[in-house]
Scaffold this motif. Structure first.
Motif, PDB file in Angstrom:
ATOM      1  N   HIS A   2     -12.121   5.679  -3.165  1.00 38.11           N
ATOM      2  CA  HIS A   2     -10.836   4.223  -2.186  1.00 38.11           C
ATOM      3  C   HIS A   2     -11.537   3.464  -1.065  1.00 38.11           C
ATOM      4  O   HIS A   2     -11.395   2.110  -0.916  1.00 38.11           O
ATOM      5  CB  HIS A   2      -9.549   4.799  -1.933  1.00 38.11           C
ATOM      6  CG  HIS A   2      -8.597   4.048  -0.837  1.00 38.11           C
ATOM      7  ND1 HIS A   2      -8.646   3.865   0.504  1.00 38.11           N
ATOM      8  CD2 HIS A   2      -7.462   3.423  -1.164  1.00 38.11           C
ATOM      9  CE1 HIS A   2      -7.751   3.082   0.685  1.00 38.11           C
ATOM     10  NE2 HIS A   2      -6.985   2.248  -0.534  1.00 38.11           N
ATOM     11  N   THR A  52      -8.213  -0.582   3.803  1.00 37.14           N
ATOM     12  CA  THR A  52      -6.846  -1.922   2.939  1.00 37.14           C
ATOM     13  C   THR A  52      -5.616  -0.641   2.583  1.00 37.14           C
ATOM     14  O   THR A  52      -6.354   0.528   2.233  1.00 37.14           O
ATOM     15  CB  THR A  52      -7.163  -2.316   2.581  1.00 37.14           C
ATOM     16  OG1 THR A  52      -7.876  -2.590   1.416  1.00 37.14           O
ATOM     17  CG2 THR A  52      -8.068  -4.011   3.025  1.00 37.14           C
ATOM     18  N   GLY A  53      -4.968  -1.006   2.605  1.00 35.23           N
ATOM     19  CA  GLY A  53      -3.702  -0.049   2.274  1.00 35.23           C
ATOM     20  C   GLY A  53      -3.309   0.880   3.342  1.00 35.23           C
ATOM     21  O   GLY A  53      -2.002   1.832   3.135  1.00 35.23           O
ATOM     22  N   CYS A  83     -11.439  -0.219  -2.113  1.00 28.54           N
ATOM     23  CA  CYS A  83     -11.041  -0.514  -1.028  1.00 28.54           C
ATOM     24  C   CYS A  83     -10.843  -1.195   0.301  1.00 28.54           C
ATOM     25  O   CYS A  83     -10.181  -1.646   1.252  1.00 28.54           O
ATOM     26  CB  CYS A  83      -9.133  -0.679  -1.411  1.00 28.54           C
ATOM     27  SG  CYS A  83      -8.960  -0.397  -2.875  1.00 28.54           S
ATOM     28  N   SER A 101      -4.110  -1.820  -3.057  1.00 30.51           N
ATOM     29  CA  SER A 101      -5.284  -0.558  -1.863  1.00 30.51           C
ATOM     30  C   SER A 101      -4.333   0.737  -2.413  1.00 30.51           C
ATOM     31  O   SER A 101      -4.378   1.724  -1.928  1.00 30.51           O
ATOM     32  CB  SER A 101      -5.520  -1.540  -1.051  1.00 30.51           C
ATOM     33  OG  SER A 101      -6.573  -2.352  -1.834  1.00 30.51           O
ATOM     34  N   ARG A 148      -8.526  -6.040  -7.725  1.00 30.16           N
ATOM     35  CA  ARG A 148      -8.784  -7.158  -6.357  1.00 30.16           C
ATOM     36  C   ARG A 148     -10.119  -7.389  -6.988  1.00 30.16           C
ATOM     37  O   ARG A 148     -10.685  -8.676  -6.176  1.00 30.16           O
ATOM     38  CB  ARG A 148      -9.693  -5.065  -5.555  1.00 30.16           C
ATOM     39  CG  ARG A 148      -8.642  -4.473  -4.538  1.00 30.16           C
ATOM     40  CD  ARG A 148      -9.469  -3.651  -4.171  1.00 30.16           C
ATOM     41  NE  ARG A 148      -9.816  -4.165  -2.887  1.00 30.16           N
ATOM     42  CZ  ARG A 148      -9.911  -4.438  -1.737  1.00 30.16           C
ATOM     43  NH1 ARG A 148      -8.332  -4.532  -1.791  1.00 30.16           N
ATOM     44  NH2 ARG A 148     -10.493  -5.470  -1.110  1.00 30.16           N
TER      45      ARG A 148
END
Length: 278
Positions: A79, A86-87, A83, A39, A22
């Motif tokens: 996370h 996202t994901g 991130c 992510s 990232r």
């Protein structure tokens, strides 16, 4: 403790990989789908290890539910810090329905998320095969016959995922403009709470790629049945949340079906009286 130390090393390796990807690609928006890959990989890879601690550690390692819940919360919080939200394919589709994303980037991002989930499953399987601890040795033996997270009927599972996704996305939509110091911990607490509450039903993944990596390969239900619960159920909850939040779905129709829009500017009463005298 040796099992937790090995798990900690695994978590750190996964987090460093995702954060590095990232950081390197954040300056190039064209490669946003690779960020989604990282992510999704981080979330699924870490949650697979959390699932291992829950399934094996609680009875073989003497770890209580308070420990597993704390580990899950820390994973979700980490996370969220690295991130964000996202994901999750549903979040990408939500942006698409809100006219914040176009078709091609949406398709690439969703495909990258499922690819990241699949790669995470392969990496976790290799990690378990090393059998670094007794817990991982047992997990490696259980890997081929994993237990499904869907513990109820298809109708109950669909309803559970739909309701949990509705709650999650409603809160997410209302908090999306809040500062990250408020938004990220609240979302981590919410996801931990929903996952623990729905543990005897579907585990409330509220994420199609996460569900694919964690339970689609387990026996008990077909791929289509899993997709009905974890994909369509969470998608339905997301659409309902968007409809309740905005009153309409911008990508499909612009007319507000639920709320009346009031004009922001009103003519002062004094102006009307002066116009009549004129």
């Amino acid at each position: 403790m040796s099992g937790l130390n090995a798990s900690l090393g695994y978590f750190l390796a996964v987090v460093i990989f995702a954060a590095s990807v990232r950081t390197l690609l954040k300056k190039w928006p064209r490669f946003g789908f690779i960020l989604e890959f990282a992510s999704s990989f981080m979330l699924v890879a870490c949650w697979l290890e959390v699932q291992t601690i829950v399934e094996v550690g609680e009875w073989a390692g003497g770890l209580g539910p308070d420990v597993t819940l704390t580990i899950l919360f820390v994973v979700l919080l980490t996370h969220g810090v690295i991130c964000g939200v996202t994901g999750n394919p549903n979040v990408i589709l939500l942006k698409f329905l809100q006219l914040e994303a176009t078709t091609l980037p949406t398709l690439l991002s969703v495909a990258a998320q499922f690819l990241g989930a699949h790669v995470a499953l392969l990496v976790a399987g290799y990690y378990w095969s090393l059998e670094l601890t007794d817990m991982h040795m047992i997990k490696n033996l259980m890997a081929r016959e994993c237990s499904t997270s869907l513990l109820v009927s298809l109708l109950q599972g669909f309803f559970t995922e739909c309701v949990c996704a509705l709650i999650f996305h409603l809160i997410h939509l209302n908090l999306q403009r809040r500062h990250a110091l408020i938004r990220v911990p609240l979302m981590a607490v919410l996801l931990t709470f929903l996952s623990h509450t729905a543990r005897g039903y579907t585990s409330a993944f509220i994420n199609p790629s996460l569900a694919y990596g964690l339970t689609f390969h387990c026996s008990g239900f077909t791929f289509t049945e899993y997709a009905l619960v974890y994909w369509l159920g969470s998608l339905a909850g997301m659409i309902l949340a968007l409809l309740l939040h905005m009153g309409h779905i911008p990508r499909i129709f612009s007319k507000n079906l639920l709320y009346f829009q009031k004009t922001r500017f009103r003519v002062p009463k004094g102006d009307k009286g002066e116009k009549k005298k004129m």
